[in-house]
Design a protein around this motif. Sequence first.
Motif, PDB file in Angstrom:
ATOM      1  N   HIS A 324     -29.347 -14.895  -0.614  1.00  0.00           N
ATOM      2  CA  HIS A 324     -28.511 -13.908   0.069  1.00  0.00           C
ATOM      3  C   HIS A 324     -27.178 -13.677  -0.639  1.00  0.00           C
ATOM      4  O   HIS A 324     -26.390 -12.822  -0.211  1.00  0.00           O
ATOM      5  N   LEU A 325     -26.920 -14.413  -1.692  1.00  0.00           N
ATOM      6  CA  LEU A 325     -25.674 -14.215  -2.435  1.00  0.00           C
ATOM      7  C   LEU A 325     -25.725 -12.904  -3.206  1.00  0.00           C
ATOM      8  O   LEU A 325     -26.793 -12.421  -3.576  1.00  0.00           O
ATOM      9  N   THR A 326     -24.552 -12.348  -3.451  1.00  0.00           N
ATOM     10  CA  THR A 326     -24.489 -11.147  -4.283  1.00  0.00           C
ATOM     11  C   THR A 326     -24.701 -11.530  -5.746  1.00  0.00           C
ATOM     12  O   THR A 326     -24.642 -12.707  -6.118  1.00  0.00           O
ATOM     13  N   THR A 327     -24.957 -10.532  -6.564  1.00  0.00           N
ATOM     14  CA  THR A 327     -25.131 -10.783  -7.993  1.00  0.00           C
ATOM     15  C   THR A 327     -23.890 -11.445  -8.581  1.00  0.00           C
ATOM     16  O   THR A 327     -23.981 -12.384  -9.381  1.00  0.00           O
ATOM     17  N   GLU A 329     -21.658 -13.291  -7.046  1.00  0.00           N
ATOM     18  CA  GLU A 329     -21.525 -14.666  -6.565  1.00  0.00           C
ATOM     19  C   GLU A 329     -22.506 -15.594  -7.301  1.00  0.00           C
ATOM     20  O   GLU A 329     -22.151 -16.720  -7.659  1.00  0.00           O
ATOM     21  N   SER A 330     -23.730 -15.130  -7.524  1.00  0.00           N
ATOM     22  CA  SER A 330     -24.702 -15.934  -8.270  1.00  0.00           C
ATOM     23  C   SER A 330     -24.239 -16.153  -9.708  1.00  0.00           C
ATOM     24  O   SER A 330     -24.370 -17.238 -10.269  1.00  0.00           O
TER      25      SER A 330
END
Length: 380
Positions: A324-327, A329-330
């Motif tokens: 569920h993390l954004t790109t 954040e990943s």
Amino acid sequence: MSSHTHDHLDEHPHPHDHDSDHNHGHEHAHPHPHDHDDGHHHHHGGGLWGWISTIFHLHGHSHQHGELASDQAFVDNQEGIRTVWLALAALTITSLLQIVIVAWSGSVALLADTIHNIGDGLNSVPLLIAFYLARRAATRRYTYGFGKAEDVAGIFIVLSIAVSAGVVFYESIQKLINPEPMSNLGWVTAAAIIGFLGNEAVALLQIRTGRKIGSAALVADGLHARTDGLTSLAVLLAAGGTWLGFPIVDPIIGILIGIAILFITRDAIVTMWYRLMDAIEPEYMEQAEAVISGQPGVEELCRLRMRWMGHRLQAEATIAVDPHLTTLESHHIAEQVRHELFHQIPMLSETIIHIDPWLEEPEAAHELTLHHESVPRPLA
């Protein structure tokens, strides 16, 4: 996927809590690309001089960012080059002293041994060329750079060690079959002492530096110097045995030294085999696994691969993070992992991190490629 080369020095001018998009190494914020065409090209010319200029980077320019491997790799290469030059200088001095003794004593046997030592010293030349080659940056032809040139040089060094063992056995057996009294004992003793001290000093220097910068080929060259030192030591012991009235000691000690050189040859072969086969020491894998698994946001370490490229390490890892993390954040998690790896493993020069979503059934994230490659799993 997050990837770039990170060849860093310990002295970082930037704070360590920087944003993850900050690039280390030579990817600066200035507008010109790093493979810049800044108006002055390097013309190496053709023939032998062109080949030598290409290897040794004889341009006479101070800027080398676009054509030489970056920071820490360059520093390590410089230390390797300096070590080989020092070794060549020490072996040259040793050989010159032995030549003087040969001239004074007129001993043909000593002359042959001196020529042998000079020939062995020249075996460092391929390693020197390899270090110069390794300084060059990757190209579209050699996309991983030239670090493997060290391992190629290591093959020649291992062969030289094996040949040295063969020569020692041959001469020792010949002396058993056709014993000849050793003459000029004083001169032989002096030459043997000089040969042992000179070669052992080179061995200590090369082995220490090789282990420091992670160069298996430099360690192998140091082991080769040690075999030459052992050969000189055998001559010294044989001279002592002859002086005491036991000339049979000469071939017996020669055979024992030959056996010792065989063990050195075995160790060198194993080391170079590991490097050629991209093997990695378990402690590096364990250290990298601990670093990656301990980073916040990493739910699972799916796979880790590491290998040596010359005397620098490269790593590839697949990690699973919250789907569920954004790109962004990943990517930040991947950069944090990379950043910590670079600091914990100083010999690491490049790390590629692939992001997978953390799912109960990881196959679901790889449906398109399952028929090409299995889902990344930890290596046994």
